[in-house]
Design an enzyme around this catalytic site. Structure first.
Site, PDB file in Angstrom:
ATOM      1  N   HIS A  11     -18.699  11.244  17.375  1.00 49.80           N
ATOM      2  CA  HIS A  11     -17.373  11.199  18.001  1.00 49.80           C
ATOM      3  C   HIS A  11     -16.862  12.608  18.252  1.00 49.80           C
ATOM      4  CE1 HIS A  11     -16.471   6.913  16.309  1.00 49.80           C
ATOM      5  NE2 HIS A  11     -17.216   6.898  17.391  1.00 49.80           N
ATOM      6  N   HIS A  14     -21.041   9.023  12.331  1.00 49.71           N
ATOM      7  CA  HIS A  14     -21.082   7.778  11.560  1.00 49.71           C
ATOM      8  C   HIS A  14     -22.547   7.370  11.443  1.00 49.71           C
ATOM      9  CE1 HIS A  14     -16.695   7.213  11.787  1.00 49.71           C
ATOM     10  NE2 HIS A  14     -16.834   7.858  12.930  1.00 49.71           N
ATOM     11  N   HIS A  18     -15.983  11.401   3.683  1.00 50.73           N
ATOM     12  CA  HIS A  18     -16.341  10.177   4.395  1.00 50.73           C
ATOM     13  C   HIS A  18     -17.363  10.452   5.486  1.00 50.73           C
ATOM     14  CE1 HIS A  18     -12.792   8.485   2.498  1.00 50.73           C
ATOM     15  NE2 HIS A  18     -12.111   9.528   2.942  1.00 50.73           N
ATOM     16  N   THR A  51     -10.714   5.265  13.995  1.00 51.48           N
ATOM     17  CA  THR A  51     -11.478   4.264  13.236  1.00 51.48           C
ATOM     18  C   THR A  51     -11.412   4.507  11.737  1.00 51.48           C
ATOM     19  OG1 THR A  51     -13.521   5.530  13.427  1.00 51.48           O
ATOM     20  CG2 THR A  51     -13.066   3.923  15.179  1.00 51.48           C
ATOM     21  N   THR A  52     -10.562   5.466  11.334  1.00 50.48           N
ATOM     22  CA  THR A  52     -10.339   5.709   9.906  1.00 50.48           C
ATOM     23  C   THR A  52      -8.833   5.633   9.651  1.00 50.48           C
ATOM     24  OG1 THR A  52     -10.279   8.083  10.363  1.00 50.48           O
ATOM     25  CG2 THR A  52     -12.365   7.185   9.576  1.00 50.48           C
ATOM     26  N   HIS A  90     -17.586  14.548  14.690  1.00 51.92           N
ATOM     27  CA  HIS A  90     -18.113  14.061  13.412  1.00 51.92           C
ATOM     28  C   HIS A  90     -19.046  12.882  13.667  1.00 51.92           C
ATOM     29  CE1 HIS A  90     -14.480  11.578  14.124  1.00 51.92           C
ATOM     30  NE2 HIS A  90     -15.301  10.618  13.728  1.00 51.92           N
TER      31      HIS A  90
END
Ligand code: NAG
Ligand code: NAG
Ligand code: NAG
Length: 429
Positions: free
Chosen positions: A267, A242, A212, A353-354, A240
């Site tokens: 993040h 986004h 992801h 958020t996952t 990580h």
């Protein structure tokens, strides 16, 4: 069916001495109930014989290609690992590619292998993995535990994350949110952070493709965050990213500010130092995540991109889902953050958020953006094949977003900035 290829330029003997001397493609064959008894598999099986060493000259009799045998199997879906030949002397010289979809062959034809050749059970037992990694190509559908995604090509897109077992994704304090700068509350307790070992250039253990995102996992108990209005010391575990699409400046951040979505968001995830990860996930302030927006750096004022270049150079080694590679280059978190102002930020309580979206996060969203070269930014979607990896905005509900005094001041036009600094510091006395 194994299709065996030798590394070009090597003899078979030479190839057995190299870890990737051979590339073997493995295709499963499914014995189907129906199907036409003609075509390439018919011709192939019609010519099987029990006589060792017998040769059928396909060239003389028309007839079919390797493509014909593989048929319409999706060749973008495959698993990959390093292994051996499966017959003596079992040289560990094979990069294996196992395709997920089987070739469909009528059972009347598959049957002929054992009956006409008169050899049965011609397969070696499975061997131990011994810590080796099996990776999957981006197109390979993930098993149920990973059945969520950001687009519409999986069982659970964001609107259905709440259906996942033990999901908290329909909670009342979810992330990300839109930060409405008109309704943020200044909070004097939001002071400066203490960043421990953010300057350590050996802190990153490995970089991984999670299926992801791209995630940099840090060495244990090395990097820490405290201060900044946090009530505890937090150990930094990973960071990580986004992002959006390969189009430069396409929107891809998770949080938005006054409904403006930035191109990327980084993040930095930390957990309370004295809690296990499981405990932290069950505590409302168990995790502290630092969110930095990333924007394309203006050509007029280029900044040092060395760290971002080093980081993105690893991407070619983690194209496959769940692949990871050790980070040996000197890269500190400070190198990546650059000169971004870390004293102006927003603060609210929210969730991961996952999935499973646990409501265990003290969020810090920095107001100023990190500036990264546009070409390096497009490498995130390009190498992973993942696009628009951000969760939609969640309702704020009863929560308040707080801000440092400096954050509320800097949101004024840039030209007025020197004046406002005076005004703000005066105001604070
Ligand atoms: C294998 O063939 C059977 C019988 O035709 C079919 O029901 C099944 O879906 C096939 N399996 C795969 C994985 O293609
Ligand atoms: C091969 O198969 C044929 C037909 O089943 C049989 O007659 C013959 O004896 C077999 N030959 C060997 C060497 O097993
Ligand atoms: C080609 O193979 C088929 C199937 O075994 C056979 O019936 C046919 O006679 C062969 N043709 C030639 C030209 O050998």
């Amino acid at each position: 069916m194994h299709i065996v290829s030798v590394k070009k330029g090597l003899s078979v003997d030479e190839a057995t001495t190299q870890a990737d001397g051979f590339a073997v493609f493995g295709f499963f064959i499914n014995a189907t109930e129906d199907g036409v008894l003609s075509g390439p598999w018919y011709t192939l099986t019609a010519n099987l014989t029990n006589i060792t060493g017998s040769v059928f000259d396909f060239e003389q009799n028309n007839t079919f290609s390797i493509d014909d045998l593989i048929g319409n199997v999706d060749r973008t879906r495959f698993y990959r690992y390093y292994g051996s030949l499966t017959t003596p002397n079992c040289s560990e010289a094979v990069v294996w590619t196992i395709f997920q979809e089987p070739i469909q062959v009528p059972k009347e034809l598959t049957h002929l292998f054992s009956t006409k050749v008169e050899l049965i059970n011609t397969y070696r037992p499975t061997e131990d993995l011994n810590g080796r990694q099996v990776t999957a190509s981006p197109a390979t559908p993930l098993p149920p535990a990973h059945s969520w995604c950001y687009n519409y090509h999986c069982d659970h897109d964001p609107s259905q994350w709440f259906l996942l077992p033990e999901s908290h994704c329909d909670g009342k304090s979810q992330s990300p949110i839109n930060i409405n700068t008109r309704s943020v509350m200044p909070d004097n307790s939001l002071n400066s952070f203490t960043f421990t070992n953010f300057d350590n250039k050996q802190a990153i253990k490995y970089i991984a493709n999670t299926g992801h995102s791209v995630e940099c996992v840090l060495k244990d108990d090395l990097v820490e965050v405290s201060g900044g209005g946090l009530k505890h010391i937090y150990s930094t575990v990973q960071f990580h990213f986004h992002w959006g699409t390969e189009v430069q400046n396409s929107p891809g951040s998770e949080h938005t500010v006054d409904s403006n979505r930035y191109p990327m968001e980084m993040h930095i995830v930390s957990k309370r130092k004295n809690l296990t990860l499981d405990e932290a996930l069950k505590t409302s302030d168990g995790l502290a995540v630092l969110g930095f927006f990333i924007e394309t750096q203006p050509t007029s004022s280029p900044s040092d991109q060395t760290a971002w270049k080093k980081l993105t150079q690893y991407f070619s080694a983690i194209r496959n889902i769940r692949s990871q590679v050790e980070v040996k280059e000197d890269i500190s978190i400070n190198d990546l953050l650059g000169k971004v102002n870390r004293n102006s930020y927003y603060r609210y309580s929210g969730s991961l958020t996952t999935p499973l979206c646990k409501e265990a996060v003290v969020w810090t969203i920095f107001q100023e953006t990190i500036k990264v070269d546009g070409n390096l930014m497009t490498m995130f979607p390009k190498y992973t094949g993942f696009h628009n990896v951000y969760r939609p905005i969640q309702p704020l509900n009863a929560r308040t977003v707080y801000t440092t005094r400096s954050a509320s001041c800097i949101s004024a036009p840039v030209l007025l900035y020197p004046l406002l600094v005076c005004f703000c510091s005066y105001n604070e006395q």
